[in-house]
Motif scaffolding. Structure first.
Motif, PDB file in Angstrom:
ATOM      1  N   GLN A 455       0.923  -1.212  -0.037  1.00  0.00           N
ATOM      2  CA  GLN A 455       0.056  -0.046  -0.045  1.00  0.00           C
ATOM      3  C   GLN A 455       0.762   1.180  -0.107  1.00  0.00           C
ATOM      4  O   GLN A 455       2.038   1.122   0.484  1.00  0.00           O
ATOM      5  CB  GLN A 455      -1.033   0.067   1.093  1.00  0.00           C
ATOM      6  N   PHE A 456       0.381   2.521  -0.526  1.00  0.00           N
ATOM      7  CA  PHE A 456       0.857   3.716  -0.364  1.00  0.00           C
ATOM      8  C   PHE A 456       0.524   4.144   0.780  1.00  0.00           C
ATOM      9  O   PHE A 456      -0.473   4.615   1.197  1.00  0.00           O
ATOM     10  CB  PHE A 456       0.550   4.472  -1.801  1.00  0.00           C
ATOM     11  N   ASN A 457       1.723   4.336   1.527  1.00  0.00           N
ATOM     12  CA  ASN A 457       1.465   5.004   3.076  1.00  0.00           C
ATOM     13  C   ASN A 457       2.616   5.956   3.370  1.00  0.00           C
ATOM     14  O   ASN A 457       3.452   5.164   4.043  1.00  0.00           O
ATOM     15  CB  ASN A 457       1.276   3.775   3.983  1.00  0.00           C
ATOM     16  N   PRO A 458       2.357   6.996   3.099  1.00  0.00           N
ATOM     17  CA  PRO A 458       3.786   7.860   3.668  1.00  0.00           C
ATOM     18  C   PRO A 458       3.898   7.673   5.238  1.00  0.00           C
ATOM     19  O   PRO A 458       5.043   7.980   5.652  1.00  0.00           O
ATOM     20  CB  PRO A 458       3.325   9.222   3.050  1.00  0.00           C
ATOM     21  N   ASN A 459       2.995   7.414   5.948  1.00  0.00           N
ATOM     22  CA  ASN A 459       3.179   7.444   7.184  1.00  0.00           C
ATOM     23  C   ASN A 459       4.248   6.515   7.944  1.00  0.00           C
ATOM     24  O   ASN A 459       4.469   6.615   9.153  1.00  0.00           O
ATOM     25  CB  ASN A 459       1.713   7.278   7.983  1.00  0.00           C
ATOM     26  N   ARG A 460       4.649   5.431   7.056  1.00  0.00           N
ATOM     27  CA  ARG A 460       5.606   4.562   7.332  1.00  0.00           C
ATOM     28  C   ARG A 460       6.894   5.295   7.661  1.00  0.00           C
ATOM     29  O   ARG A 460       7.912   4.639   8.522  1.00  0.00           O
ATOM     30  CB  ARG A 460       5.676   3.289   6.509  1.00  0.00           C
ATOM     31  N   PHE A 461       7.141   6.400   7.092  1.00  0.00           N
ATOM     32  CA  PHE A 461       8.295   7.037   7.365  1.00  0.00           C
ATOM     33  C   PHE A 461       8.133   8.253   8.280  1.00  0.00           C
ATOM     34  O   PHE A 461       9.148   9.057   8.454  1.00  0.00           O
ATOM     35  CB  PHE A 461       8.896   7.546   5.948  1.00  0.00           C
TER      36      PHE A 461
END
Length: 579
Positions: A455-461
């Protein structure tokens, strides 16, 4: 009376002395016959000796080849992997492998069956070894420094001699260090002045294109990447260069066929398309020399203007690239280096920009969240003209997340020329093998990135952090870059301050979008910072919207943004109303 047999010399020198010391009348017929017989014998013996030496040399060469082949088979078969279907391995009919003929998809199947390291016989003397275990990846990419010879052939056939893109690491090591120091040093600070100029230039071109028709996301991303690298290499002169559009078109045409023509061991001079390709390459070299001269003239006529090019300090030198390469090479070699940087940098950067703009166009909530952060950081900055992207954590996280799902290359390739590679796991990769690391498999590994790896999830960074009053204040305001982790903070601090998020740089052994090890991209930091600054400058002035005709088209699911499913929507830009 001497017989002719007794007069036959054993060496050529004795024959000449004997012939010169005897009387012509007495030994004329005898010496002529002796010399004739000797010369025939001498030529025969010399020919036999040459043939024997040649036979022995060829035999030794073939024996060594055979020994290396047997050793390759012996060590290669000890690595887990499927047996070759035929003597020619998987090289013939490769399109039938895996899902839709995709090598990465087939390697994923092999890794699931055989483990973190697998081998694949491409031919009787071509062994491919794929590695996806993070601990092995670091070891492989550090120890195996050289690239495949095809890399050098691609750039040399297209752009001439180039030492920056040679397959041997020893040849490029010093030049890479100089280039990295320049990219990640003074150029990093100049991006703030370059980005608004690039946005203005590209938007002017977009307006002219939109007047004739729609503009797809991939095309605008290519224009932005080309303008960014052109301005970086040649300064402001590139933005006013009349042949910039033509230069871009030629480089993109070369990019389509570069690997195809380089795959020939012997240049296919009998094919008409090859000569068409060569004419494009010559045109690209000539245009490069033209923009270099244009940059020199521009710098001389604008002495008070702050230069913004990679090669600005070399304007007064004999050739612009001397500062970077550290030696006075040939003009053809320097031209090849510049073309290689433009070629490689534009392609890699355009793909990443395309990935980000596509998501911004398809999902307005992502766009608004990013714009809100840009607006907040810029309004709180002491100098609004400087884009403080280091404090735009969600923007940086979006760039890295897009790069994770869309690596610059499908495979990181290394080769072992002379030495075997003994891994700590006990597996030995034989010399002559091709080692590949599939970044997409590593980036979609649930054990590394979690269950939402696809999934596209910027919150992982991003990680939760707390900004406490009285700590790291700049100009009477808290410094957003100085944060305290929620873990271990006092209860009073947690209750009195609001929670924010901080960007966490990814682990270099798990994040492979820009390569890793000794051959990692020297411009990674500059590329991320440059793209982030460009997006900040672009989104502060414009909204990205999808064309009305494309709004009714089926959109991919938010968690289906893999390389093969990312669309190419028709987009346009709307000037923001800030009143």
């Amino acid at each position: 009376m001497e017989s002719c047999d007794a007069a036959v010399p054993f060496i050529l020198l004795w024959s000449l002395i004997r012939a010169g010391g005897s009387s012509p009348a007495a030994s004329s017929s005898c010496s002529d016959a002796a010399r004739s017989r000797f010369l025939r014998d001498y030529v025969a013996r010399f020919t036999n000796a040459f043939l024997w030496v040649a036979l022995i040399s060829v035999t030794v060469f073939l024996a060594r080849k055979l020994a290396r082949l047997v050793r390759l088979w012996n060590l290669g078969n000890r690595i887990p992997g499927p047996p070759a279907p035929s003597f020619f391995g998987y090289l013939k009919g490769f399109s039938s492998l895996g899902s839709d003929g995709n090598l990465t998809g087939y390697l994923a199947t092999l890794h699931a069956k055989y483990g973190p390291i697998v081998r694949l016989w491409l031919g009787p003397m071509q062994l491919l070894v794929s590695v996806r275990e993070t601990s092995m990846i670091e070891e492989v990419l550090v120890k195996a420094e050289d690239k495949l010879p095809l890399t050098r052939r691609v750039f040399r056939l297209a752009f001439g001699r180039s030492q920056l893109f040679a397959s041997s690491f020893e040849e490029v090591h010093k030049r890479r260090k100089s280039l990295a120091a320049c990219f990640n040093g003074k150029l990093l600070d100049r991006v703030n002045t370059v980005a608004p100029k690039v946005v203005k230039c590209v938007m002017g071109r977009v307006d002219s294109i939109m007047a004739k028709g729609v503009l797809d996301c991939r095309s605008i991303s290519q224009h932005i990447a080309f303008a960014l690298f052109g301005t970086t290499l040649f300064g402001d002169a590139f933005l006013s260069w009349s042949d910039a559009i033509f230069y871009e078109e030629i480089l993109m045409l070369i990019a389509k066929d570069a690997c195809f023509w380089a795959s020939y061991n012997v240049p296919p001079v009998w094919r008409r398309r090859f000569w068409t390709y060569q004419s494009l390459c010559k045109e690209a070299k000539q245009l490069t020399l033209d923009i270099i001269q244009h940059s020199k003239s521009y710098a001389e006529s604008n002495e008070t203007v702050d230069a913004t090019s990679l090669l600005d300090d070399g304007i007064s030198n004999k050739f612009l690239l001397e500062e970077i390469v550290g030696h006075h090479g040939s003009e053809d070699e320097h031209c090849g280096d510049i073309l290689g940087m433009m070629f490689h940098g534009c392609l890699a950067t355009a793909g990443l920009i395309w990935s980000i703009l596509t998501r911004l166009a398809l999902y307005p909530e992502l766009l608004e969240k990013m714009y809100s952060e840009i607006d907040r950081v810029q309004n709180g900055s002491s100098n609004p003209e400087i884009y403080d992207v280091r404090n735009m954590h969600f923007l940086l996280a979006t760039v890295y997340e897009s790069a994770r799902l869309l690596p610059a290359g499908s495979l990181l390739q290394r080769c072992l020329v002379n030495c075997d590679l003994s891994l700590e796991t006990g597996i030995t990769v034989p010399a002559g093998a091709i080692i590949v690391v599939p970044p997409q498999l590593v980036h979609l590994d649930n054990s590394i990135w979690g269950k939402d790896a696809c999934q596209f999830n910027p919150n992982r960074f991003l990680s939760k952090a707390l900004l406490c009053h009285g700590h790291s204040r700049v100009g009477g305001k808290p410094d957003p870059m100085s944060v305290t982790s929620l873990e271990g903070t006092s209860q009073d601090c947690q209750e009195s301050e609001e929670t924010t998020f901080r960007f966490n740089a990814p682990n270099k052994n798990m994040f492979l979008s820009f390569g890793s090890g000794t051959r990692a991209c020297v411009g990674q930091e500059f590329t991320v910072h440059g793209i982030s600054t460009l997006l900040a400058a672009l989104l502060q002035e414009y909204e990205v919207r999808i064309q009305a005709c494309a709004e009714n088209s089926p959109k991919p699911a938010a968690d289906d943004f893999l390389l093969n499913h990312l669309p190419n929507p028709k987009i346009f830009f709307v000037k923001r109303n800030k009143s």
